[in-house]
Design a protein around this motif. Structure first.
Motif, mmCIF file in Angstrom:
data_model
loop_
_atom_site.group_PDB
_atom_site.id
_atom_site.type_symbol
_atom_site.label_atom_id
_atom_site.label_comp_id
_atom_site.label_asym_id
_atom_site.label_seq_id
_atom_site.Cartn_x
_atom_site.Cartn_y
_atom_site.Cartn_z
ATOM 1 N N TRP A 51 1.707 -6.576 3.661
ATOM 2 C CA TRP A 51 1.579 -5.175 3.284
ATOM 3 C C TRP A 51 2.429 -4.805 2.075
ATOM 4 O O TRP A 51 2.103 -3.891 1.354
ATOM 5 C CB TRP A 51 1.933 -4.265 4.463
ATOM 6 C CG TRP A 51 0.919 -4.339 5.567
ATOM 7 C CD1 TRP A 51 -0.205 -5.123 5.598
ATOM 8 C CD2 TRP A 51 0.931 -3.616 6.796
ATOM 9 N NE1 TRP A 51 -0.889 -4.936 6.769
ATOM 10 C CE2 TRP A 51 -0.224 -4.011 7.537
ATOM 11 C CE3 TRP A 51 1.792 -2.684 7.354
ATOM 12 C CZ2 TRP A 51 -0.522 -3.496 8.794
ATOM 13 C CZ3 TRP A 51 1.485 -2.173 8.608
ATOM 14 C CH2 TRP A 51 0.348 -2.570 9.312
ATOM 15 N N THR A 101 -4.427 12.493 7.854
ATOM 16 C CA THR A 101 -3.300 11.727 8.376
ATOM 17 C C THR A 101 -2.671 12.426 9.570
ATOM 18 O O THR A 101 -2.480 11.835 10.637
ATOM 19 C CB THR A 101 -2.241 11.514 7.280
ATOM 20 O OG1 THR A 101 -2.814 10.767 6.217
ATOM 21 C CG2 THR A 101 -1.036 10.766 7.826
ATOM 22 N N MET A 143 -4.493 -1.787 12.624
ATOM 23 C CA MET A 143 -4.003 -0.704 11.773
ATOM 24 C C MET A 143 -4.458 -0.881 10.328
ATOM 25 O O MET A 143 -4.743 0.096 9.634
ATOM 26 C CB MET A 143 -2.474 -0.649 11.823
ATOM 27 C CG MET A 143 -1.900 -0.178 13.144
ATOM 28 S SD MET A 143 -2.424 1.498 13.587
ATOM 29 C CE MET A 143 -3.648 1.128 14.854
ATOM 30 N N ARG A 144 -4.541 -2.134 9.888
ATOM 31 C CA ARG A 144 -5.016 -2.385 8.520
ATOM 32 C C ARG A 144 -6.459 -1.924 8.369
ATOM 33 O O ARG A 144 -6.810 -1.284 7.379
ATOM 34 C CB ARG A 144 -4.903 -3.866 8.177
ATOM 35 C CG ARG A 144 -5.308 -4.187 6.718
ATOM 36 C CD ARG A 144 -5.318 -5.673 6.458
ATOM 37 N NE ARG A 144 -4.016 -6.278 6.650
ATOM 38 C CZ ARG A 144 -3.716 -7.112 7.647
ATOM 39 N NH1 ARG A 144 -4.635 -7.430 8.538
ATOM 40 N NH2 ARG A 144 -2.512 -7.629 7.751
ATOM 41 N N LEU A 159 -0.161 10.796 0.165
ATOM 42 C CA LEU A 159 0.132 10.251 1.480
ATOM 43 C C LEU A 159 1.602 10.468 1.827
ATOM 44 O O LEU A 159 1.949 10.711 2.987
ATOM 45 C CB LEU A 159 -0.211 8.764 1.517
ATOM 46 C CG LEU A 159 -0.243 8.106 2.898
ATOM 47 C CD1 LEU A 159 -1.322 8.730 3.766
ATOM 48 C CD2 LEU A 159 -0.470 6.608 2.757
ATOM 49 N N ASP A 180 -9.428 4.841 6.173
ATOM 50 C CA ASP A 180 -8.858 6.108 5.728
ATOM 51 C C ASP A 180 -8.910 6.227 4.208
ATOM 52 O O ASP A 180 -9.362 7.237 3.659
ATOM 53 C CB ASP A 180 -7.400 6.227 6.188
ATOM 54 C CG ASP A 180 -7.266 6.472 7.678
ATOM 55 O OD1 ASP A 180 -8.247 6.930 8.289
ATOM 56 O OD2 ASP A 180 -6.178 6.208 8.220
ATOM 57 N N VAL A 181 -8.436 5.189 3.533
ATOM 58 C CA VAL A 181 -8.328 5.240 2.075
ATOM 59 C C VAL A 181 -9.701 5.224 1.415
ATOM 60 O O VAL A 181 -9.937 5.914 0.415
ATOM 61 C CB VAL A 181 -7.450 4.079 1.558
ATOM 62 C CG1 VAL A 181 -7.454 4.038 0.039
ATOM 63 C CG2 VAL A 181 -6.012 4.242 2.075
ATOM 64 N N HIS A 189 3.334 11.906 5.267
ATOM 65 C CA HIS A 189 4.277 11.095 6.025
ATOM 66 C C HIS A 189 5.655 11.743 6.086
ATOM 67 O O HIS A 189 6.337 11.667 7.112
ATOM 68 C CB HIS A 189 4.366 9.699 5.420
ATOM 69 C CG HIS A 189 3.150 8.865 5.678
ATOM 70 N ND1 HIS A 189 3.000 7.580 5.187
ATOM 71 C CD2 HIS A 189 2.018 9.137 6.359
ATOM 72 C CE1 HIS A 189 1.832 7.107 5.573
ATOM 73 N NE2 HIS A 189 1.213 8.033 6.278
ATOM 74 N N ALA A 191 -6.448 1.868 8.269
ATOM 75 C CA ALA A 191 -5.920 2.360 6.995
ATOM 76 C C ALA A 191 -6.925 2.176 5.866
ATOM 77 O O ALA A 191 -7.087 3.054 5.010
ATOM 78 C CB ALA A 191 -4.617 1.640 6.659
ATOM 79 N N GLU A 192 -7.606 1.046 5.854
ATOM 80 C CA GLU A 192 -8.618 0.809 4.825
ATOM 81 C C GLU A 192 -9.736 1.841 4.928
ATOM 82 O O GLU A 192 -10.218 2.362 3.916
ATOM 83 C CB GLU A 192 -9.187 -0.609 4.956
ATOM 84 C CG GLU A 192 -8.208 -1.728 4.627
ATOM 85 C CD GLU A 192 -7.860 -1.780 3.140
ATOM 86 O OE1 GLU A 192 -8.586 -1.167 2.326
ATOM 87 O OE2 GLU A 192 -6.868 -2.445 2.789
ATOM 88 N N GLU A 227 -3.928 11.639 13.994
ATOM 89 C CA GLU A 227 -3.045 10.849 14.849
ATOM 90 C C GLU A 227 -3.215 11.183 16.330
ATOM 91 O O GLU A 227 -3.268 10.271 17.163
ATOM 92 C CB GLU A 227 -1.596 11.004 14.391
ATOM 93 C CG GLU A 227 -1.339 10.291 13.066
ATOM 94 C CD GLU A 227 0.132 10.151 12.732
ATOM 95 O OE1 GLU A 227 0.967 10.793 13.406
ATOM 96 O OE2 GLU A 227 0.447 9.403 11.791
ATOM 97 N N CYS A 249 5.808 0.879 0.719
ATOM 98 C CA CYS A 249 6.063 1.666 1.931
ATOM 99 C C CYS A 249 7.415 2.359 1.834
ATOM 100 O O CYS A 249 8.405 1.730 1.435
ATOM 101 C CB CYS A 249 6.027 0.767 3.158
ATOM 102 S SG CYS A 249 4.493 -0.198 3.308
#
Length: 213
Positions: free
Chosen positions: A111, A177, A150-151, A82, A157-158, A86, A154-155, A181, A116
């Motif tokens: 988080w 990723t 967003m959480r 990731l 996604d993962v 990023h 993201a969950e 977007e 991060c």
């Protein structure tokens, strides 16, 4: 196929393909003479990927090169995958950017700042500062709703990351990723239009929406 045929198959000019070759974004073809080479479907797939990274994702040539290198040489830790995506999409943060505000938000959302990277935390701080400079300070409740959404994203996604091979993981994480977007941004705008129409009403579909099918 020759380079002219490769250009026709991908709708990318020969000059651009040669540029990608010089920049080590595209692998060389098999030489058939001192001045000609033969290309195959692997070059077609790579050119489509390059176009997606530079066009759709908006990466620079150097950032696209780093992503392609990461796909071909995935790190041992899946969490580090990731970071490659990023880093390609986020400007490095200056050392003097104060990220305490971002860390406070991360703590409130549960988080964990330690998970991060600094550049992304700085990007959040700078984005919020830009809003403030423009005279718009979103209330905490709105940011909290965004964070909850967003959480969930993201969950999802993962949870969808394949684990059968490092290469498959790398491609899914990086491309999922970077290339998702623009999809998320378009979906947000469409959702805003729908929510606004439901709340405020209207005489019909906006002219920009085109004829209904």
């Amino acid at each position: 196929m020759r380079i002219s045929q490769l250009a026709a198959a991908t709708d990318i000019p020969v000059a651009t393909i040669k540029y990608y070759l010089r920049e080590n974004l595209l692998h060389e073809g098999v030489l058939t003479s001192a001045t000609q080479a033969r290309y195959d479907d692997s070059h077609v797939r790579r050119l489509k990927l390059i176009r997606a990274l530079i066009g759709t994702a908006g990466l620079s040539v150097s950032a696209a090169r780093a992503v392609l290198h990461g796909i071909e040489n995935p790190p041992d830790s899946r969490h580090e995958l990731l970071g490659i995506a990023h880093q390609a999409a986020t400007r490095p943060a200056a050392d003097d950017v104060e990220i305490a505000g971002a860390q406070s938000l991360l703590a409130r959302w549960g988080w964990g700042a330690e998970a991060c990277d600094r550049s992304t935390q700085a990007a959040l701080v700078q984005a919020l500062q830009g809003l403030s400079d423009a005279g718009f300070n979103p209330p905490e409740a709105l940011l909290d709703r965004y964070a909850a959404a967003m959480r969930d994203i993201a969950e999802a996604d993962v949870e969808g990351v394949p684990t059968d091979s490092p290469e498959a993981t790398m491609q899914y994480v990086v491309l999922g990723t970077l290339l998702m977007e623009p999809v998320l941004l378009a979906m947000r705008r469409l959702a805003q239009q729908s929510a606004s129409f439901r709340r405020f009403g209207g005489s019909g579909t906006p002219e920009s929406a085109g004829p209904a099918s």
